[in-house]
Design a protein around this motif. Sequence first.
Motif, PDB file in Angstrom:
ATOM      1  N   GLN A 203       0.831  -1.203   0.000  1.00 22.62           N
ATOM      2  CA  GLN A 203       0.000   0.000   0.000  1.00 22.62           C
ATOM      3  C   GLN A 203       0.863   1.250   0.000  1.00 22.62           C
ATOM      4  O   GLN A 203       1.548   1.545   0.976  1.00 22.62           O
ATOM      5  CB  GLN A 203      -0.916   0.000   1.227  1.00 22.62           C
ATOM      6  N   LYS A 218      -6.564  14.993  -5.321  1.00 20.85           N
ATOM      7  CA  LYS A 218      -7.121  14.597  -6.626  1.00 20.85           C
ATOM      8  C   LYS A 218      -6.173  13.631  -7.326  1.00 20.85           C
ATOM      9  O   LYS A 218      -6.611  12.666  -7.959  1.00 20.85           O
ATOM     10  CB  LYS A 218      -7.346  15.833  -7.515  1.00 20.85           C
ATOM     11  N   SER A 221      -6.284  10.148  -5.843  1.00 22.94           N
ATOM     12  CA  SER A 221      -7.502   9.472  -6.260  1.00 22.94           C
ATOM     13  C   SER A 221      -7.383   9.020  -7.715  1.00 22.94           C
ATOM     14  O   SER A 221      -7.653   7.864  -8.046  1.00 22.94           O
ATOM     15  CB  SER A 221      -8.665  10.440  -6.057  1.00 22.94           C
ATOM     16  N   PHE A 222      -6.947   9.889  -8.576  1.00 21.51           N
ATOM     17  CA  PHE A 222      -6.869   9.601 -10.013  1.00 21.51           C
ATOM     18  C   PHE A 222      -5.867   8.481 -10.312  1.00 21.51           C
ATOM     19  O   PHE A 222      -6.098   7.643 -11.174  1.00 21.51           O
ATOM     20  CB  PHE A 222      -6.462  10.887 -10.745  1.00 21.51           C
ATOM     21  N   LEU A 223      -4.780   8.471  -9.573  1.00 23.19           N
ATOM     22  CA  LEU A 223      -3.738   7.479  -9.850  1.00 23.19           C
ATOM     23  C   LEU A 223      -4.037   6.127  -9.207  1.00 23.19           C
ATOM     24  O   LEU A 223      -3.230   5.205  -9.284  1.00 23.19           O
ATOM     25  CB  LEU A 223      -2.374   7.989  -9.379  1.00 23.19           C
ATOM     26  N   GLY A 224      -5.162   6.033  -8.532  1.00 23.74           N
ATOM     27  CA  GLY A 224      -5.547   4.747  -7.952  1.00 23.74           C
ATOM     28  C   GLY A 224      -4.951   4.486  -6.581  1.00 23.74           C
ATOM     29  O   GLY A 224      -5.035   3.374  -6.057  1.00 23.74           O
ATOM     30  N   ILE A 225      -4.342   5.519  -6.009  1.00 27.14           N
ATOM     31  CA  ILE A 225      -3.742   5.356  -4.672  1.00 27.14           C
ATOM     32  C   ILE A 225      -4.807   5.549  -3.597  1.00 27.14           C
ATOM     33  O   ILE A 225      -4.804   4.849  -2.577  1.00 27.14           O
ATOM     34  CB  ILE A 225      -2.567   6.356  -4.491  1.00 27.14           C
ATOM     35  N   GLY A 226      -5.710   6.461  -3.835  1.00 28.65           N
ATOM     36  CA  GLY A 226      -6.801   6.713  -2.893  1.00 28.65           C
ATOM     37  C   GLY A 226      -6.480   7.840  -1.934  1.00 28.65           C
ATOM     38  O   GLY A 226      -5.362   7.955  -1.437  1.00 28.65           O
ATOM     39  N   THR A 227      -7.476   8.670  -1.673  1.00 31.04           N
ATOM     40  CA  THR A 227      -7.227   9.860  -0.840  1.00 31.04           C
ATOM     41  C   THR A 227      -6.893   9.498   0.603  1.00 31.04           C
ATOM     42  O   THR A 227      -6.203  10.243   1.279  1.00 31.04           O
ATOM     43  CB  THR A 227      -8.452  10.797  -0.847  1.00 31.04           C
ATOM     44  N   GLN A 228      -7.364   8.337   1.065  1.00 29.60           N
ATOM     45  CA  GLN A 228      -7.059   8.024   2.469  1.00 29.60           C
ATOM     46  C   GLN A 228      -5.600   7.596   2.653  1.00 29.60           C
ATOM     47  O   GLN A 228      -5.133   7.465   3.779  1.00 29.60           O
ATOM     48  CB  GLN A 228      -8.025   6.966   3.029  1.00 29.60           C
ATOM     49  N   ASN A 229      -4.903   7.424   1.571  1.00 27.48           N
ATOM     50  CA  ASN A 229      -3.476   7.127   1.662  1.00 27.48           C
ATOM     51  C   ASN A 229      -2.605   8.362   1.488  1.00 27.48           C
ATOM     52  O   ASN A 229      -1.403   8.268   1.301  1.00 27.48           O
ATOM     53  CB  ASN A 229      -3.116   6.022   0.669  1.00 27.48           C
TER      54      ASN A 229
ATOM     55  N   ARG B 186     -14.441   3.183 -13.407  1.00 31.26           N
ATOM     56  CA  ARG B 186     -14.104   2.365 -12.238  1.00 31.26           C
ATOM     57  C   ARG B 186     -14.721   2.949 -10.978  1.00 31.26           C
ATOM     58  O   ARG B 186     -15.105   2.231 -10.080  1.00 31.26           O
ATOM     59  CB  ARG B 186     -12.586   2.162 -12.112  1.00 31.26           C
ATOM     60  N   LYS B 194     -12.146   6.113  -4.831  1.00 26.06           N
ATOM     61  CA  LYS B 194     -11.706   7.494  -4.639  1.00 26.06           C
ATOM     62  C   LYS B 194     -10.924   7.634  -3.322  1.00 26.06           C
ATOM     63  O   LYS B 194      -9.867   8.254  -3.294  1.00 26.06           O
ATOM     64  CB  LYS B 194     -12.926   8.424  -4.651  1.00 26.06           C
ATOM     65  N   GLU B 195     -11.454   7.049  -2.268  1.00 27.12           N
ATOM     66  CA  GLU B 195     -10.766   7.138  -0.974  1.00 27.12           C
ATOM     67  C   GLU B 195      -9.736   6.032  -0.780  1.00 27.12           C
ATOM     68  O   GLU B 195      -8.652   6.261  -0.283  1.00 27.12           O
ATOM     69  CB  GLU B 195     -11.762   7.087   0.192  1.00 27.12           C
ATOM     70  N   LYS B 196     -10.125   4.818  -1.129  1.00 27.46           N
ATOM     71  CA  LYS B 196      -9.288   3.672  -0.740  1.00 27.46           C
ATOM     72  C   LYS B 196      -8.261   3.277  -1.789  1.00 27.46           C
ATOM     73  O   LYS B 196      -7.353   2.505  -1.490  1.00 27.46           O
ATOM     74  CB  LYS B 196     -10.195   2.472  -0.432  1.00 27.46           C
ATOM     75  N   GLY B 197      -8.430   3.735  -3.010  1.00 32.67           N
ATOM     76  CA  GLY B 197      -7.512   3.312  -4.063  1.00 32.67           C
ATOM     77  C   GLY B 197      -7.848   1.914  -4.538  1.00 32.67           C
ATOM     78  O   GLY B 197      -8.909   1.363  -4.216  1.00 32.67           O
ATOM     79  N   PHE B 222      -1.119   5.182 -16.109  1.00 35.84           N
ATOM     80  CA  PHE B 222      -1.193   6.352 -15.226  1.00 35.84           C
ATOM     81  C   PHE B 222      -2.174   6.126 -14.074  1.00 35.84           C
ATOM     82  O   PHE B 222      -1.939   6.549 -12.946  1.00 35.84           O
ATOM     83  CB  PHE B 222      -1.628   7.566 -16.056  1.00 35.84           C
ATOM     84  N   LEU B 223      -3.258   5.447 -14.370  1.00 36.65           N
ATOM     85  CA  LEU B 223      -4.296   5.266 -13.345  1.00 36.65           C
ATOM     86  C   LEU B 223      -3.985   4.102 -12.404  1.00 36.65           C
ATOM     87  O   LEU B 223      -4.790   3.782 -11.522  1.00 36.65           O
ATOM     88  CB  LEU B 223      -5.663   5.047 -14.007  1.00 36.65           C
TER      89      LEU B 223
END
Lengths: 515, 515
Positions: A203, A218, A221-229, B186, B194-197, B222-223
């Motif tokens: 993670q 943003k 979120s867009f890169l698939g990491i997620g905002t909670q990270n 997705r 969005k939050e968790k990735g 990229f995503l």
Amino acid sequence: MEEEEEAKMNNQQEKSQKKNAILVDGVILNGPVADSKSGEKFVEEVNKIIMEEVVKKASDATEKVCEWQSPEQLRTLLDLELKDTGESHPKLLQLCQDVIQFSVKTYHPRFFNQLYAGIDYYSLAARFITEALNPSVYTYEISPVFLLVEEAVLKKMIEYIGWEGGDGIFNPGGSVSNMYAMNLARYKYFPDIKEKGLSGIPQLVLFTSEECHYSVKKAASFLGIGTQNVYFVKSDDRGKMIPEELEKQVQHARNEGSAPFFVSATAGTTVLGAFDPLNEIADICEKHNLWLHVDASWGGSALLSRRHRKLLHGIHRATSVAWNPHKMLMAGIQCCALLVKDSSGLLKRCYSANASYLFQQDKFYDISYDTGDKSIQCSRRADAFKFWMTWKALGTTGLEKRVNRALALVRYLVDEIKKREGFQLLLEPEYANICFWYIPPSLRKMEKGHEFWEKLSCVAPIIKERMMKKGSMMLGYQPHRGKVNFFRQVIISPQVIREDMDFLLDEIDSLGQDL
Amino acid sequence: MEEEEEAKMNNQQEKSQKKNAILVDGVILNGPVADSKSGEKFVEEVNKIIMEEVVKKASDATEKVCEWQSPEQLRTLLDLELKDTGESHPKLLQLCQDVIQFSVKTYHPRFFNQLYAGIDYYSLAARFITEALNPSVYTYEISPVFLLVEEAVLKKMIEYIGWEGGDGIFNPGGSVSNMYAMNLARYKYFPDIKEKGLSGIPQLVLFTSEECHYSVKKAASFLGIGTQNVYFVKSDDRGKMIPEELEKQVQHARNEGSAPFFVSATAGTTVLGAFDPLNEIADICEKHNLWLHVDASWGGSALLSRRHRKLLHGIHRATSVAWNPHKMLMAGIQCCALLVKDSSGLLKRCYSANASYLFQQDKFYDISYDTGDKSIQCSRRADAFKFWMTWKALGTTGLEKRVNRALALVRYLVDEIKKREGFQLLLEPEYANICFWYIPPSLRKMEKGHEFWEKLSCVAPIIKERMMKKGSMMLGYQPHRGKVNFFRQVIISPQVIREDMDFLLDEIDSLGQDL
């Protein structure tokens, strides 16, 4: 012989036919094209309007900043609908006038609302050139001049960051530059990501301050990491990231089993204009092997001022930097560079897709100039050129003067705010954001309790509404981290003079007297 | 009384002081700003150069398309270096001339090299207006006109797709639009992303044809999805995705335990100009609950032609569409819309970050017009406006005529290619890409074996080099899916006439006679 003659005749017939109208699918394909003269005339007419209504009014503070209309009203004032038949030139010219009339004058000396403002004549001229040439900057073949210009500008920006070498690319916005950096960092640590994606990778977590630009979230979120990270590191009263808190968070993440990989420090935060302590943050990044990105979208331009570049002390230790010359250096929306310290081709390896229709390998020139494959975009604008033109025109010393002048105006305004009754600074500014409350007469004697703050929070929105309806000036307001609505005044444009600063305070006072 | 008088005197003293120079940090802050007159003059001079050297030459085929210089030569011809001191206006004007001289004339009637070409006078005038106004399209407060214009254009584009409603946003490029769509898809199926990735989510896989634009791969990388999770579906000889193959791949992915979520069909592929069979693909997407994105960046403009819109039959069943009016409709780099069928606010929910300094909730107008939070960008250009202006000027029928005319020219050129010795079509074009080989005299009698193809593969690069060094025209070439280098001729511009088509073939023949 007969055949030959027949062929000859057919040939002649064909040639003479070609001189006549060639009709295919009901369309006449012969030249010349009819409407070029009237098209040229139209462009000339619009140019005249632009010179009179925009360019020549850019230093005239007596004009309105905006002519406010509600969305509902504006919709009835403008003929927005797209129809089957076209409009006449006189009608179109009137539309151009209307568009200008009802648009906000971001070039106006009293537009203080965003992190850009004013007019730069050189950049503007350069932008007219690129619009007319309509280049797309992917290959040397199509954009020879603009690729070399981009190279020259990037090189110079890298020099001012203090790196010995590096790489970079211009992007449509600082938000996009931040994304590039984040993706580049994870690619560096986990090169398989490009093909395999995030699955199978620990993670990823990243760190930024509470005061960072919202694009960091943003991007995650867009890169698939997620905002909670995204771990938000506490900042001090001035809005600067606290290095000890960063280190705690990194430790905490490691203990949790996550993979810290990226720190986004901010040089010039959006609201307070704060600069994170880059040197201390760099120490922590080095110790923990983290990519240090500096979002200097707003603050980067201070690098050109010998007086103020100390704000970014330590930036040469960054792994990547986002810097937008369209803000303080007035290059026009958008002009945003991502700069990376790596000069081994990491950017290209991370982003390339080697499209064979565009990046042919058997070209007759050195294809290392086809830098478009470093980008997530395919067609890309020649954004470096407008900044190059301004830099050429003013020289580094001219750019430096602009930065110094803006920050001198800040000093002046801060002193005035301190002198005046009813104005209260949130904090002593370091840069070009001046955050302050206006306290109307009715609240001046009130105890600073719950009721006071609640009432004060309504003041800025009302004054903002009044200034816009009057069209006298524009500046922003916002609540921020527990502080109720305050004004954020931003000073950038060289068209701004001391008198505009006095006007600003007088005008707020006059608009808010009765509140 | 004494106090009052003293205050009055101080006040007067202060006012009179203010009339004198105010010096802060060595900077004089008083107005007026000195250089506005000369700046205005400079813009006017550059405008004249643009009119003479660019706009008025746009319909003149006797001018050179490019004045080729190698990177090394060009670097010595242009004074690229950024220095401490600025340059004089005469020097800068010369630089502007040089920049134009050595730039490729993408507006030239014989520039056929990319999926954009030519000049549109209305779009150009609109672009001059936006450069001068320098707006950023995030809030109604700052960009009232341009937000309403964007809304009007999106609405009309949605109408031509055939949806009853929908949403959309203009982006910096079709590549970015494709990314938006993929991320949106997705998010729809897994809103927690969005939050968790991506962690904890099954392996996402997506589908596109072998002929897709390379940005689909870039987007997957990229995503964080990874390029190996892009499944490339076989296409037929004409470059169209084979629906049965798509269904097989979807089944295969499901059997593997992956999570298919997204199909990117292409309407107008980059090289061959092929249109995937949207209706059949939509059946499969409905059956398997997949998001159907149509990358109509290139082909979307055919929707405006009653004669040619059948190429996109079934597009109304798409979940999202990327469509770039900067290509066939000549809106200028860049003008790219992502359109989505959803009208429940999915775009906003997916992308919003609610930055409180920009999207204040206590504004005095209807904040649903602050659409900037639908974007991954913060500052964003007013790209819809230039297309709106052209549409206003020409009407839908005028845009339709342009599409029809370009495709009629294609028919003409195809017929000519068939008639001429030494020219061989790869396939019968459906759209504005004409792919063909030129077979020089020395190869015409040769058996079409290994040696033939090897020799033929060297022909296009040499002819391309020769045309560029001569400056007579520009068209692209590439190898593609086992086919050796062939020319890809693209017809867009209304400045192109039948004579240019004849010239093109004559010129290739003349440049390649000795090969």
